[in-house]
Design a protein around this motif. Structure first.
Motif, PDB file in Angstrom:
ATOM      1  N   THR A 141       0.723  -1.540   0.506  1.00 34.61           N
ATOM      2  CA  THR A 141      -0.160   0.147  -0.231  1.00 34.61           C
ATOM      3  C   THR A 141       0.923   1.192   0.320  1.00 34.61           C
ATOM      4  N   THR A 142       0.137   2.646  -0.937  1.00 36.64           N
ATOM      5  CA  THR A 142       1.490   3.624  -0.514  1.00 36.64           C
ATOM      6  C   THR A 142       0.170   4.497  -0.510  1.00 36.64           C
ATOM      7  N   TRP A 143       1.150   5.389   0.483  1.00 33.27           N
ATOM      8  CA  TRP A 143       0.073   6.860   1.629  1.00 33.27           C
ATOM      9  C   TRP A 143       0.927   8.295   1.481  1.00 33.27           C
ATOM     10  N   LYS A 144       0.130   9.117   1.621  1.00 37.95           N
ATOM     11  CA  LYS A 144       0.189  10.109   0.551  1.00 37.95           C
ATOM     12  C   LYS A 144       0.353  11.871   1.729  1.00 37.95           C
ATOM     13  N   SER A 145       0.892  12.200   2.597  1.00 37.62           N
ATOM     14  CA  SER A 145       1.451  12.610   2.990  1.00 37.62           C
ATOM     15  C   SER A 145       0.275  14.712   2.787  1.00 37.62           C
ATOM     16  N   ASP A 146      -0.956  14.419   3.848  1.00 37.93           N
ATOM     17  CA  ASP A 146      -2.602  15.588   3.952  1.00 37.93           C
ATOM     18  C   ASP A 146      -1.249  16.473   3.913  1.00 37.93           C
ATOM     19  N   PRO A 147      -1.408  17.684   2.925  1.00 39.24           N
ATOM     20  CA  PRO A 147      -0.585  18.809   2.844  1.00 39.24           C
ATOM     21  C   PRO A 147      -2.045  20.212   4.244  1.00 39.24           C
ATOM     22  N   MET A 148      -2.541  19.647   4.187  1.00 36.07           N
ATOM     23  CA  MET A 148      -3.769  20.279   5.786  1.00 36.07           C
ATOM     24  C   MET A 148      -3.469  19.740   6.938  1.00 36.07           C
ATOM     25  N   GLN A 191     -14.232  12.437   5.905  1.00 37.03           N
ATOM     26  CA  GLN A 191     -14.163  13.619   4.903  1.00 37.03           C
ATOM     27  C   GLN A 191     -14.532  13.098   3.221  1.00 37.03           C
ATOM     28  N   SER A 192     -12.825  12.407   3.610  1.00 36.15           N
ATOM     29  CA  SER A 192     -12.361  12.018   2.469  1.00 36.15           C
ATOM     30  C   SER A 192     -13.199  10.490   2.335  1.00 36.15           C
ATOM     31  N   LYS A 193     -13.666   9.792   2.360  1.00 36.90           N
ATOM     32  CA  LYS A 193     -14.188   8.642   2.646  1.00 36.90           C
ATOM     33  C   LYS A 193     -12.594   7.515   2.448  1.00 36.90           C
ATOM     34  N   ALA A 194     -11.937   8.329   3.288  1.00 36.55           N
ATOM     35  CA  ALA A 194     -10.373   7.385   2.852  1.00 36.55           C
ATOM     36  C   ALA A 194      -9.744   6.815   4.132  1.00 36.55           C
ATOM     37  N   LYS A 195      -8.849   5.797   4.080  1.00 37.87           N
ATOM     38  CA  LYS A 195      -8.388   5.674   4.786  1.00 37.87           C
ATOM     39  C   LYS A 195      -6.954   6.774   5.322  1.00 37.87           C
ATOM     40  N   THR A 196      -7.468   6.983   7.279  1.00 39.84           N
ATOM     41  CA  THR A 196      -5.809   7.943   7.522  1.00 39.84           C
ATOM     42  C   THR A 196      -5.309   7.739   8.622  1.00 39.84           C
ATOM     43  N   ALA A 197      -4.278   7.455   8.092  1.00 41.42           N
ATOM     44  CA  ALA A 197      -2.829   7.244   9.152  1.00 41.42           C
ATOM     45  C   ALA A 197      -2.433   8.089   9.973  1.00 41.42           C
ATOM     46  N   ALA A 242       7.462  16.171  13.471  1.00 47.56           N
ATOM     47  CA  ALA A 242       6.704  16.722  12.510  1.00 47.56           C
ATOM     48  C   ALA A 242       6.059  15.127  12.457  1.00 47.56           C
ATOM     49  N   ASP A 243       4.481  15.981  12.618  1.00 50.42           N
ATOM     50  CA  ASP A 243       3.213  15.670  12.181  1.00 50.42           C
ATOM     51  C   ASP A 243       2.548  15.542  11.405  1.00 50.42           C
ATOM     52  N   GLY A 244       1.727  14.129  11.362  1.00 48.55           N
ATOM     53  CA  GLY A 244       1.269  13.926  10.108  1.00 48.55           C
ATOM     54  C   GLY A 244       0.331  12.839   9.744  1.00 48.55           C
ATOM     55  N   GLU A 245      -1.522  13.397   8.964  1.00 49.40           N
ATOM     56  CA  GLU A 245      -1.534  11.941   8.481  1.00 49.40           C
ATOM     57  C   GLU A 245      -1.639  12.415   6.559  1.00 49.40           C
ATOM     58  N   PHE A 246      -2.267  10.589   6.801  1.00 47.81           N
ATOM     59  CA  PHE A 246      -1.271  10.359   5.280  1.00 47.81           C
ATOM     60  C   PHE A 246      -2.880   9.714   4.638  1.00 47.81           C
ATOM     61  N   THR A 247      -2.940   9.762   3.293  1.00 43.47           N
ATOM     62  CA  THR A 247      -4.138   8.875   3.115  1.00 43.47           C
ATOM     63  C   THR A 247      -3.589   8.359   1.825  1.00 43.47           C
ATOM     64  N   GLN A 248      -4.851   7.192   2.087  1.00 44.64           N
ATOM     65  CA  GLN A 248      -4.405   5.693   1.726  1.00 44.64           C
ATOM     66  C   GLN A 248      -4.778   6.196   0.046  1.00 44.64           C
TER      67      GLN A 248
END
Length: 191
Positions: free
Chosen positions: A21-28, A145-151, A183-189
Motif C-alpha cells: 500500500t502507498t500513503w501520501k501526506s495530507d498537506p492540510m 470527509q475524504s472517505k479514505a483510510k487515514t493514518a 513532524a506530525d502528519g496525516e497520510f491518506t491511503q
C-alpha cells in the motif's frame, strides 16, 4: 479442478494480504517543524511549508514501512522574514544551489507499543548522513470527509546541523548545533 480453484483462491488471498500500500501526506494536516537554541537561553522554532512524504509497505501496522520525504528548503518559515532570508543564504542552507532536502528510511524497528526507531538517509546541501528518529504510529481511521483510510504519525528526534555544513560560521554558543525535529502528519491511503 478443485485443486486449481483452491490454489487460485490461496494465491489471490496471499497477494491481497501482502499487497503493498502507498500513503501520501495530507498537506492540510501535516507539519514539518524544527527548533534550535539561540545564545543558550531561548528556543527559536520554524517549519518548512512545502514538503511531501510518501509511505509504502505491506503490513497494516507499518512495521515494514518505507518513508520518503522531499522538502522545499526555500519554504522555510521562522515568522521573521529577515531571518528566513538569512537561512536561505550561503551562510546556512544556500537554497539557490541546494533547493531540496530529502529523507529515505532504510530500517524501522519496534521500540514499544506503536513506537518505532526509524533510521534513514537525510540529505541537506547534497550531504547525506544516516539519522535515527523516534516514530509514533497514532493509528488508522476511516476519514469521514475524504472517505479514505487515514493514518497518523509523529516523528521526533535531533540532528546536528554541523553534519550538513549548515551555518558553519555560527558556533554552538550562538546557535545550538543540535536541531530538534518534530513532524506530525496525516497520510491518506492511495488506491
Amino acid at each position: 479442478m478443485k485443486k486449481l480453484s483452491t490454489f487460485l483462491t490461496l494465491a489471490f488471498l496471499s497477494s491481497a494480504v501482502f499487497a503493498q500500500t502507498t500513503w501520501k501526506s495530507d498537506p492540510m494536516h501535516s507539519k514539518l517543524a524544527f527548533s534550535t537554541t539561540h545564545l543558550g537561553i531561548s528556543d527559536v522554532a520554524g517549519l518548512f511549508k512545502n514538503f511531501e512524504v510518501t509511505i509504502s509497505g505491506n503490513q497494516a501496522n507499518f512495521s515494514d514501512a518505507v518513508f520518503k520525504l522531499t522538502a522545499d528548503v526555500g519554504s522555510i518559515d521562522t515568522e521573521i522574514e529577515m531571518r528566513d532570508n538569512h537561512l536561505k543564504s550561503a551562510d546556512f542552507f544556500e537554497t539557490e544551489k541546494f533547493p531540496k532536502m530529502s529523507f529515505t528510511s532504510t530500517s524501522i524497528k519496534k521500540s514499544g507499543k506503536d513506537r518505532y526507531k526509524l533510521t534513514g538517509n537525510l540529505t541537506i546541501r547534497d550531504i547525506t548522513k544516516p539519522v535515527t528518529m523516534d516514530l509514533w504510529y497514532r493509528g488508522t481511521v476511516d476519514n469521514p470527509q475524504s472517505k479514505a483510510k487515514t493514518a497518523g504519525f509523529q516523528l521526533t528526534g535531533t540532528i546536528n546541523r554541523s553534519d550538513f555544513k549548515v551555518g558553519p560560521n555560527f558556533p554552538a554558543p550562538m546557535i545550538s548545533d543540535e536541531v530538534k525535529i518534530k513532524a506530525d502528519g496525516e497520510f491518506t491511503q492511495k488506491p
